[in-house]
Design a protein around this motif. Structure first.
Motif, mmCIF file in Angstrom:
data_model
loop_
_atom_site.group_PDB
_atom_site.id
_atom_site.type_symbol
_atom_site.label_atom_id
_atom_site.label_comp_id
_atom_site.label_asym_id
_atom_site.label_seq_id
_atom_site.Cartn_x
_atom_site.Cartn_y
_atom_site.Cartn_z
ATOM 1 N N THR A 1 7.090 -7.241 -5.435
ATOM 2 C CA THR A 1 6.281 -7.035 -4.233
ATOM 3 C C THR A 1 4.801 -7.080 -4.619
ATOM 4 N N PRO A 2 3.905 -7.268 -3.633
ATOM 5 C CA PRO A 2 2.475 -7.238 -3.951
ATOM 6 C C PRO A 2 2.044 -5.957 -4.655
ATOM 7 N N THR A 3 2.574 -4.821 -4.223
ATOM 8 C CA THR A 3 2.220 -3.554 -4.870
ATOM 9 C C THR A 3 2.711 -3.525 -6.305
ATOM 10 N N GLU A 4 3.934 -3.981 -6.557
ATOM 11 C CA GLU A 4 4.472 -4.013 -7.917
ATOM 12 C C GLU A 4 3.682 -4.969 -8.803
ATOM 13 N N LEU B 1 -3.794 -1.122 -1.169
ATOM 14 C CA LEU B 1 -4.310 -1.157 0.196
ATOM 15 C C LEU B 1 -3.313 -1.801 1.159
ATOM 16 N N ILE B 2 -2.699 -2.901 0.712
ATOM 17 C CA ILE B 2 -1.708 -3.572 1.558
ATOM 18 C C ILE B 2 -0.507 -2.660 1.817
ATOM 19 N N GLY B 3 -0.075 -1.956 0.759
ATOM 20 C CA GLY B 3 1.028 -1.029 0.929
ATOM 21 C C GLY B 3 0.692 0.114 1.871
ATOM 22 N N PHE B 4 -0.580 0.494 1.922
ATOM 23 C CA PHE B 4 -1.003 1.611 2.756
ATOM 24 C C PHE B 4 -1.217 1.204 4.209
ATOM 25 N N GLY B 5 -1.906 0.060 4.421
ATOM 26 C CA GLY B 5 -2.261 -0.288 5.796
ATOM 27 C C GLY B 5 -2.153 -1.752 6.156
#
Length: 455
Positions: free
Chosen positions: A298-301, A162-166
């Motif tokens: 990163t948060p996504t990773e 979600l963070i990576g998206f928006g």
């Protein structure tokens, strides 16, 4: 013989039960990967962003048994719908929040808004057992365990995506569609009424106030333990003593301490829950922050590295959920927690991704076993007339464990989530995991635990 429609669990209840039970765990875990970007965006240090975690824990620890008692008195439908509406309001507030203070308020509202899901679900399971005369709902309990605990594990993965998206605000905004889904499902599928006392029982407001004061003082101290805050444990003891006196004298107590004191198996289940979630949450937040700061992901990773926890937990819960055994699940889960904590001692700033993923796989085993076992134990051990409040109290011990974990993380990672801090935290968690195994081995009542006749 095939069960008739009257003898089968009403399957239309499963969707709102599972979704409602998942709201609190997913919100408590999604925030793990959002703390760093929120701090960067709002100029808040880790000591301040930690309130986003603690605020939800505090609200939930107090609210779960209170809302559970209301469910026992008035039935699950109204409390479920009210909680869902509050969650939607909190989602809007968090998505538009101009500063950290407003975000903390949003997290408090999320905590209270998600309090009804799990007590309502456990109340409905017991009610359906009474209606159908079938008292071994392993499949439904397994579905709840998967939704509540393995979804808690997928929370960081979802949060990272979600963070990576928006951006980090989507971690709050996602509660808006979740709220709408709960409102629709609850309105269409949950039965009206259903309180064991048909709503005629009175609510023990003084008992609730003293309970809230006790937990608030205790959890506030755990959030920032220091000699400067010596008055908080003193207040907790004083309020706790007042709470005990009140509940022992009340005609209709909020928590019937006599019943609890006379039910050592339930107390054992609460103790195991506290220990298990101390390890689980300290691992979740400490390991995640270390991967972002100590390992540089990163948060996504980081969320993707934790994905195997979710997958392993799903597989373990699905394959073991229909068995009636409790003790074996607790022993295997406790041992897996111990191994996972020991593996943290071998990671460093240059550790390969394969090792990080392997640790996530090991952690997924207790995620799929321990909560499921304790949930089944509580179902058979608790007073059916207070199933909602007992289920809420189980979640209270979950979040007391989370607060102990937060205090441990704050202590060992106070200088930053580096490898040295993570190793110190790991040693602490090894002790807690070992204690969980000892408590499980010494509890002889678990050997006899199994399906019981509907009471």
């Amino acid at each position: 013989m095939t069960a008739t429609g009257q003898e089968r669990f009403d399957r239309k209840l499963i969707a709102p039960m599972v979704l409602g039970s998942a709201l609190n765990p997913v919100n408590s875990s999604m925030i793990a990967v959002a703390l760093v970007p929120i701090g960067a965006a709002l100029g808040a240090p880790p000591a301040e962003t930690a309130w986003l975690v603690s605020a939800l824990y505090l609200a939930t620890a107090i609210g779960q048994p209170v809302v559970g008692r209301l469910v026992d008195l008035h039935g699950p439908r109204r409390l479920f719908l009210a909680g869902a509406a509050l969650l939607g309001i909190a989602g809007v507030l968090g998505a538009l929040a101009p500063n950290l203070g407003v975000l903390v308020v949003a997290r408090v509202l999320i905590g209270f808004g998600t309090c009804a899901g799990y007590p309502a679900a456990m109340h409905l399971i017991r009610s359906e057992s009474r209606r159908t005369g079938r008292d071994s709902p392993n499949g439904v309990l397994t579905a709840l365990a998967i939704s509540a605990q393995t979804i808690a594990v997928v929370g960081p993965t979802l949060g990272g995506l979600l963070i990576g998206f928006g951006g980090w605000r989507t971690v709050f905004a996602v509660n808006i569609p979740l709220s709408l889904a709960c409102l629709v499902l609850g309105a269409l599928r949950l039965p009206r009424g259903g309180g064991h006392e048909s709503g005629s029982g009175s609510l023990d407001v003084p008992g609730i106030a003293l309970f809230a004061a006790t937990l608030s003082a205790l959890l506030l101290f755990l959030m920032e333990p220091s000699t400067a805050h010596w008055y908080l444990p003193v207040l907790a003891v004083a309020a706790g003593a007042g709470f005990a006196v009140r509940e022992l004298r009340a005609a209709e107590p909020f928590l019937d301490l006599r019943v609890l004191a006379g039910n050592p198996p339930v107390l054992g289940t609460f103790a195991r829950t506290l220990l298990a979630f101390t390890v689980s949450y300290a691992f979740l937040f400490g390991y995640t922050q270390w991967m972002e700061q100590g390992r540089g992901l990163t948060p996504t990773e980081s969320g993707l590295v934790l994905l195997p926890m979710f997958l392993t937990g799903i597989v373990v819960s699905s394959t073991t959920g229909r068995s009636d055994g409790v003790r074996g699940k607790l022993l295997v889960g406790g041992l897996a927690q111990l191994v996972a904590c020991a593996l943290l001692l071998f990671v460093g700033a240059r550790s390969g991704i394969w090792l990080l993923v392997a640790i996530a796989v090991v952690v997924g085993i207790p995620q799929g076993l321990i909560s499921l076992a304790n949930q089944k134990a509580l179902y058979h051990q608790a007073d059916p007339e207070r199933m909602g409040s007992s289920a809420g109290l189980l979640r209270t011990f979950t979040y007391v464990g989370a607060m102990v974990a937060a205090a441990a993380g704050g202590t060992f990672l106070s200088g930053g989530a580096d490898t040295t801090g993570l190793h110190g935290l790991a040693l602490f968690l090894i002790v807690v995991a070992a204690l969980l195994l000892v408590v499980t081995v010494l509890d002889r009542t678990l050997r006899r635990l199994g399906p019981a006749a509907v009471r």
